[in-house]
Design an enzyme around this catalytic site. Structure first.
Site, PDB file in Angstrom:
ATOM      1  N   ARG A  14      11.266  -9.368 -11.546  1.00 19.31           N
ATOM      2  CA  ARG A  14      10.246 -10.434 -11.486  1.00 19.31           C
ATOM      3  C   ARG A  14       8.966  -9.922 -12.153  1.00 19.31           C
ATOM      4  NH1 ARG A  14       8.495  -9.644  -5.142  1.00 19.31           N
ATOM      5  NH2 ARG A  14       6.588  -8.497  -5.618  1.00 19.31           N
ATOM      6  N   TYR A 162      -4.734   2.861  -5.115  1.00 19.90           N
ATOM      7  CA  TYR A 162      -4.093   2.245  -6.294  1.00 19.90           C
ATOM      8  C   TYR A 162      -4.714   2.814  -7.578  1.00 19.90           C
ATOM      9  CZ  TYR A 162      -2.394  -1.517  -9.406  1.00 19.90           C
ATOM     10  OH  TYR A 162      -1.782  -2.227 -10.412  1.00 19.90           O
TER      11      TYR A 162
END
Ligand code: NAD
Length: 258
Positions: A14, A162
């Site tokens: 995806r 992150y």
């Protein structure tokens, strides 16, 4: 051995990964995609890749887990007997965006394990395999493409783990580029800006507003296809003598402006 070149795209069922898988299929690769869901849940993605002329395979596994990574590569060896391109795309954002004064060790370890440790050791295993392919066929050409993020250099104090993981991937790209350059294996980093996927669906309104206010010079969301096209150029070897480089796919988000 498989006739066509083979690419493995992690997290390729995806979002950006699927965008990359489709563009690689269009460029003449057979494509294996990895993900964590059962194969029955990713049939649509495999059909999409297949519809662009590629043999599409699914290798289920957690990129953060050593045994999973080995099992995936064993499955690819059995099925295709070769691997020409690895795209390290799978990645996660922190479950909770927390100010760095509140980052938990649990979230730090989760994000680093999937975004940095996993791709580093998958690259190591793939590099060993590619070096063997080069040994038995001097004309072998490989590529390894890391999908990082503008967060490799742009600070977000509410998701520090992150940012650190993506800065780490930037260095990993340079390390592997230097190690593999003389073996016909190019290593590159694609640094996307803000791309419309499941990862960013929860912050859509925030970014709609920022785009309207001029966050980027191209005033729109990026798409998985934008990133896929860049990956295809690199995997095809069309950007020669450029190993180790960063390709920005960010609509000009990081252009210094006054
Ligand atoms: P996404 O959440 O839509 O897709 C990520 C894919 O990775 C999913 O299929 C997911 O199942 C898979 N994945 C996650 N953890 C995994 C694991 N441990 N093992 C195997 N697969 C795993 O996200 P996306 O937006 O398509 O992001 C793809 C990559 O691009 C990520 O590395 C992300 O950090 C990076 N990126 C995204 C954006 C953005 O704006 N969407 C911007 C810059 C960089």
């Amino acid at each position: 051995m498989n006739k066509k070149p083979v690419a493995l795209v992690t997290g390729g069922t995806r979002g950006i990964g699927l965008g990359i898988a489709v563009e690689l299929a269009k460029s003449g690769f057979d494509v294996a995609v990895n993900g964590r869901r059962p194969e029955s849940d990713v049939k649509n993605a495999l059909d999409t890749i297949h519809s662009h002329g590629a043999d599409a395979a699914y290798v289920r596994g957690d990129i953060g887990d050593d045994a999973s990574r080995s099992a995936m590569l064993d499955a690819l060896r059995q099925r295709f007997g070769r691997l020409d391109s690895l795209v390290n795309n799978a990645g996660v954002a922190p479950d909770v965006r927390a100010d760095i004064t509140e980052t938990t060790e649990e979230s730090y370890d989760r994000v680093m394990g999937i975004n940095l440790r996993g791709p580093f050791f998958l690259t190591q295993a793939v590099a060993r395999w590619m070096l063997k392919q080069k040994e038995s066929d001097a004309s072998f050409r490989g590529s390894i493409i890391n999908v990082s993020s503008v967060s490799a250099t742009v600070v977000s104090i509410n998701r520090g783990e992150y940012c650190i993981s993506k800065a780490g991937i930037a260095m990993a790209t340079q390390l592997w580029a230097a190690r593999l350059a003389n073996d016909g294996i190019g290593v590159y980093e694609i640094r996307p800006g803000v791309i419309a996927t499941d990862m960013t669906s929860g912050v859509k309104e925030k970014y709609d507003k920022l785009f309207a206010e001029g966050l980027t010079v191209e005033q729109r969301w990026g798409t998985p296809e934008d990133v896929g096209k860049a990956a295809a150029v690199l995997a095809r070897g069309d950007l020669s003598y450029a190993t180790g480089q960063v390709i920005m796919v960010d609509g000009g988000l990081t252009l210094p402006r006054l």
